[in-house]
Design a protein around this motif. Structure first.
Motif, PDB file in Angstrom:
ATOM      1  N   GLY A 179     -14.312   6.188   5.196  1.00 12.79           N
ATOM      2  CA  GLY A 179     -14.372   5.275   4.056  1.00 12.79           C
ATOM      3  C   GLY A 179     -15.707   5.352   3.331  1.00 12.79           C
ATOM      4  O   GLY A 179     -16.740   5.682   3.920  1.00 12.79           O
ATOM      5  N   LEU A 220       0.846  -1.188   0.000  1.00  8.67           N
ATOM      6  CA  LEU A 220       0.000   0.000   0.000  1.00  8.67           C
ATOM      7  C   LEU A 220       0.884   1.241   0.000  1.00  8.67           C
ATOM      8  O   LEU A 220       1.827   1.334   0.785  1.00  8.67           O
ATOM      9  N   LYS A 246      -6.772   8.192   6.731  1.00  2.00           N
ATOM     10  CA  LYS A 246      -6.788   8.530   5.301  1.00  2.00           C
ATOM     11  C   LYS A 246      -8.106   8.073   4.675  1.00  2.00           C
ATOM     12  O   LYS A 246      -8.619   7.008   5.016  1.00  2.00           O
ATOM     13  N   ILE A 284      -7.619  -1.321   4.064  1.00  2.00           N
ATOM     14  CA  ILE A 284      -8.642  -0.458   4.670  1.00  2.00           C
ATOM     15  C   ILE A 284      -8.352  -0.235   6.149  1.00  2.00           C
ATOM     16  O   ILE A 284      -8.461   0.876   6.661  1.00  2.00           O
ATOM     17  N   TRP A 287     -10.658   6.467   1.945  1.00  2.00           N
ATOM     18  CA  TRP A 287     -10.589   5.373   0.969  1.00  2.00           C
ATOM     19  C   TRP A 287     -11.970   5.138   0.378  1.00  2.00           C
ATOM     20  O   TRP A 287     -12.994   5.463   0.982  1.00  2.00           O
ATOM     21  N   LEU A 330     -10.061   1.234  -4.021  1.00  2.00           N
ATOM     22  CA  LEU A 330      -9.855  -0.212  -3.959  1.00  2.00           C
ATOM     23  C   LEU A 330     -10.981  -0.902  -4.724  1.00  2.00           C
ATOM     24  O   LEU A 330     -12.154  -0.537  -4.562  1.00  2.00           O
ATOM     25  N   SER A 390      -5.258   9.958  -2.335  1.00  2.00           N
ATOM     26  CA  SER A 390      -6.506   9.212  -2.152  1.00  2.00           C
ATOM     27  C   SER A 390      -6.320   7.794  -2.684  1.00  2.00           C
ATOM     28  O   SER A 390      -5.408   7.531  -3.477  1.00  2.00           O
ATOM     29  N   THR A 391      -7.177   6.898  -2.231  1.00  4.33           N
ATOM     30  CA  THR A 391      -7.017   5.472  -2.541  1.00  4.33           C
ATOM     31  C   THR A 391      -8.352   4.887  -2.967  1.00  4.33           C
ATOM     32  O   THR A 391      -9.359   5.063  -2.279  1.00  4.33           O
ATOM     33  N   LEU A 401      -5.375   2.241   6.262  1.00  2.50           N
ATOM     34  CA  LEU A 401      -5.756   3.602   5.870  1.00  2.50           C
ATOM     35  C   LEU A 401      -6.637   4.236   6.944  1.00  2.50           C
ATOM     36  O   LEU A 401      -6.487   5.422   7.266  1.00  2.50           O
TER      37      LEU A 401
END
Ligand code: FES
Length: 318
Positions: free
Chosen positions: A164, A104, A135, A127, A137, A113, A110-111, A130
């Motif tokens: 998230g 990761l 952060k 997850i 996600w 998935l 930003s992420t 993060l």
């Protein structure tokens, strides 16, 4: 086995869905397990000489256990069938310490998935990480039906508690995931991760061709290319000078093992990278899923469980 071998005991087995069971593995001696980073997997030695790679669902720091999830595959080559029919609480297993081919990027702005089916397993660890880092996600997660979707409640809980966003898709209910749209609409600086069936990953790679390649990450469970089994070439071991013939129907790995060469391997499908070997000379016929494009072009390494040779002789750093 190497000095990195862990002796593990199954502490708990849970049925997550109709065809996915999860397993908690603890150190048999009661000692602490080596830490694992998000995206890591462990290679587990199973009866009959099988070795299989399983993503870790988290870093194990809170539970003191490695958690894995195994889907019973209809065409199981032994690994998933063994876990679903033979494994019991208390069963002892040997495994290698965690390694990570799907790391990761923690400082990404930003992420996003993308997971299909059992491909959710490495995403859970990402997850968790993060969320711990505070952060944001976004997870796009597809399964055949709600009954086939593992960890839905856990994901909904984490998404609510942390920053998230969760999008769920069920192919059986015609709520399909539009991978191309997801990838093309993602922020240019976002890092994108995908894990799941080959068709999903192929679509993800295709959709990601316009992006900066460093932002596109994926992990396969099964190879998308056929192994090179035509044989008709020789492999020389640079350290001993020994020459091994690779004949039709066998991989380089098969030929090396038959010749008594001590080489590490796990998936035997060109996916995990365990058997990666340095090439001293010769031109490999790359069929793997784990080298980078640049590595394949350089021809400095080969994945001998699935790749062959375009030259009559390959000299390997063995
Ligand atoms: S053993 Fe997994 S890539 Fe060769």
């Amino acid at each position: 086995m190497t000095t990195d071998t862990l002796n593990l005991r199954i502490r708990q087995i849970c049925e997550q869905t109709v065809d996915i069971h999860s397993f908690e593995l603890v150190c048999a001696s009661g000692a602490q397990l080596p830490p694992a980073r998000a995206g890591s997997h462990i290679d587990i030695q199973l009866p009959g000489g099988l070795s299989r790679s399983y993503s870790l669902l988290d870093d194990g720091s809170e539970s003191g256990a490695y958690r894995i999830a195994v889907k019973l595959e209809a065409d199981s080559r032994g690994g998933s069938k063994w876990f679903h029919t033979q494994a019991r609480v208390g069963t002892m297993l040997k495994a290698c310490t965690p390694s990570n081919d799907f790391p990761l990027v923690e400082n990404a702005p930003s992420t996003v998935l993308i997971a299909g089916g059992i491909g959710i397993t490495p995403m859970l660890s990402m997850i968790e990480r993060l969320s711990r880092l505070g952060k944001p996600w976004i997870l796009h997660y597809a399964a055949r039906s709600p009954a086939h979707m593992a960890y839905r409640k856990e994901l909904e809980r984490i998404a609510q508690a942390c920053s998230g966003t969760l999008f769920l898709y069920f192919s059986g209910e015609q709520r399909r995931m539009a991978v191309h749209d997801i990838v093309s609409k993602a922020d240019g600086n976002a890092h994108l991760y995908c894990c799941g069936p080959s068709a999903l990953i192929d679509a993800f790679i295709e959709a990601g061709r316009q992006r900066d390649p460093v932002t596109v990450h994926y992990e396969r469970f099964a190879a998308s290319q056929t192994a090179a089994l035509d044989g008709g070439f020789k492999v020389q071991l640079s350290r001993s000078g020994k020459v091994v013939s690779v004949t039709a129907g066998m991989s380089i790995l098969d030929a090396l093992l038959d010749a008594g060469v001590d080489i590490q391997y796990a998936c035997s499908q060109g996916v995990c990278g365990t058997c990666k070997t340095r090439v001293i000379s010769g031109v490999p016929d790359h069929r793997d899923e784990c080298l980078t494009e640049a590595e394949r072009e350089e021809n400095g390494a080969i994945i001998p469980c699935c790749s062959g040779s375009r030259s009559p002789l390959l000299v390997l750093d063995l």
